[in-house]
Design a protein around this motif. Structure first.
Motif, short mmCIF file in Angstrom:
data_model
loop_
_atom_site.label_atom_id
_atom_site.label_comp_id
_atom_site.label_asym_id
_atom_site.label_seq_id
_atom_site.Cartn_x
_atom_site.Cartn_y
_atom_site.Cartn_z
N LYS A 9 0.85 -1.19 0.00
CA LYS A 9 0.00 0.00 0.00
C LYS A 9 0.89 1.24 0.00
N GLU A 10 0.53 2.21 -0.83
CA GLU A 10 1.26 3.47 -0.91
C GLU A 10 0.72 4.43 0.14
N SER A 11 1.62 5.01 0.92
CA SER A 11 1.25 6.05 1.89
C SER A 11 1.53 7.40 1.25
N VAL A 12 0.67 8.38 1.55
CA VAL A 12 0.86 9.72 1.03
C VAL A 12 1.16 10.64 2.21
N LEU A 13 2.34 11.29 2.14
CA LEU A 13 2.81 12.14 3.22
C LEU A 13 2.85 13.59 2.73
N PRO A 14 1.91 14.43 3.19
CA PRO A 14 1.89 15.82 2.74
C PRO A 14 3.06 16.61 3.34
N ASN A 15 3.63 17.49 2.52
CA ASN A 15 4.69 18.41 2.96
C ASN A 15 5.80 17.71 3.75
N PHE A 16 6.27 16.57 3.23
CA PHE A 16 7.26 15.75 3.93
C PHE A 16 8.55 16.53 4.20
N LYS A 17 8.95 16.60 5.44
CA LYS A 17 10.14 17.32 5.90
C LYS A 17 10.11 18.79 5.47
N GLY A 18 8.90 19.35 5.34
CA GLY A 18 8.75 20.75 4.95
C GLY A 18 8.71 20.98 3.46
N GLY A 19 8.61 19.89 2.68
CA GLY A 19 8.59 20.01 1.22
C GLY A 19 7.24 20.47 0.68
N GLU A 20 7.18 20.60 -0.62
CA GLU A 20 5.98 21.02 -1.33
C GLU A 20 5.11 19.83 -1.69
N LYS A 21 3.82 20.04 -1.73
CA LYS A 21 2.83 19.04 -2.14
C LYS A 21 2.95 17.76 -1.30
N GLU A 22 3.06 16.60 -1.96
CA GLU A 22 3.07 15.35 -1.19
C GLU A 22 4.07 14.34 -1.74
N TYR A 23 4.51 13.49 -0.84
CA TYR A 23 5.46 12.41 -1.13
C TYR A 23 4.69 11.11 -0.98
N ALA A 24 4.59 10.33 -2.05
CA ALA A 24 3.93 9.02 -2.01
C ALA A 24 5.02 7.97 -1.87
N VAL A 25 4.84 7.04 -0.91
CA VAL A 25 5.93 6.11 -0.61
C VAL A 25 5.40 4.73 -0.23
N LYS A 26 6.13 3.71 -0.64
CA LYS A 26 5.96 2.34 -0.17
C LYS A 26 7.25 2.00 0.55
#
Length: 109
Positions: A9-26
Motif C-alpha cells: 500500500k502506498e502512503s501519502v505524506l503531505p509536505n514531507f520534511k517541509g517540502g511542497e505538495k506530497e510524497y507518495a511512498v511504499k
C-alpha cells in the motif's frame, strides 16, 4: 528476502520534511535500513534535511528533477544515483512535468 513494492500500500505524506505538495511512498523498515519506493508528482519535493546519524542513497528509476545538496544543486534523471553521506544535507525536487519515481535506502548506523 524479496520486497514486493507492487503489492504494498502506498502512503501519502503531505509536505514531507517541509517540502511542497506530497510524497507518495511504499516502505519496508527494520532495525538496519529503511527501503523505499518513492514518487513525487510534478512540483512536489522532499524538504531540505540533514542526515546526522545515517546516510541515504537515492536511485531515480523514472523522470527527472533536482537535488539540493549541501550548498549546491545537482540534476538527476532516470538511471542516476544520488548519495547523501552522514553529516550532509539534501532535498529532492520534481521540477518536471511527469512523476519522479525513485528507490531510496536510509542505512541506519
Amino acid at each position: 528476502m524479496i520486497i514486493d513494492f507492487n503489492n504494498m500500500k502506498e502512503s501519502v505524506l503531505p509536505n514531507f520534511k517541509g517540502g511542497e505538495k506530497e510524497y507518495a511512498v511504499k516502505m519496508k523498515e527494520d532495525e538496519l535500513n529503511r527501503i523505499m519506493r518513492g514518487r513525487l508528482i510534478p512540483g512536489a519535493s522532499i524538504g531540505l534535511h540533514s542526515h546526522e546519524t545515517d546516510s541515504e542513497i537515492i536511485f531515480v528509476s523514472e523522470g527527472k528533477g533536482k537535488v539540493l545538496y549541501d550548498d549546491g544543486e545537482e540534476r538527476v534523471e532516470a538511471g542516476m544515483c544520488h548519495y547523501c553521506p552522514k553529516g550532509h544535507t539534501h532535498s529532492l525536487m520534481n521540477d518536471s512535468d511527469s512523476d519522479l519515481v525513485f528507490f531510496a535506502v536510509v542505512a541506519k548506523q
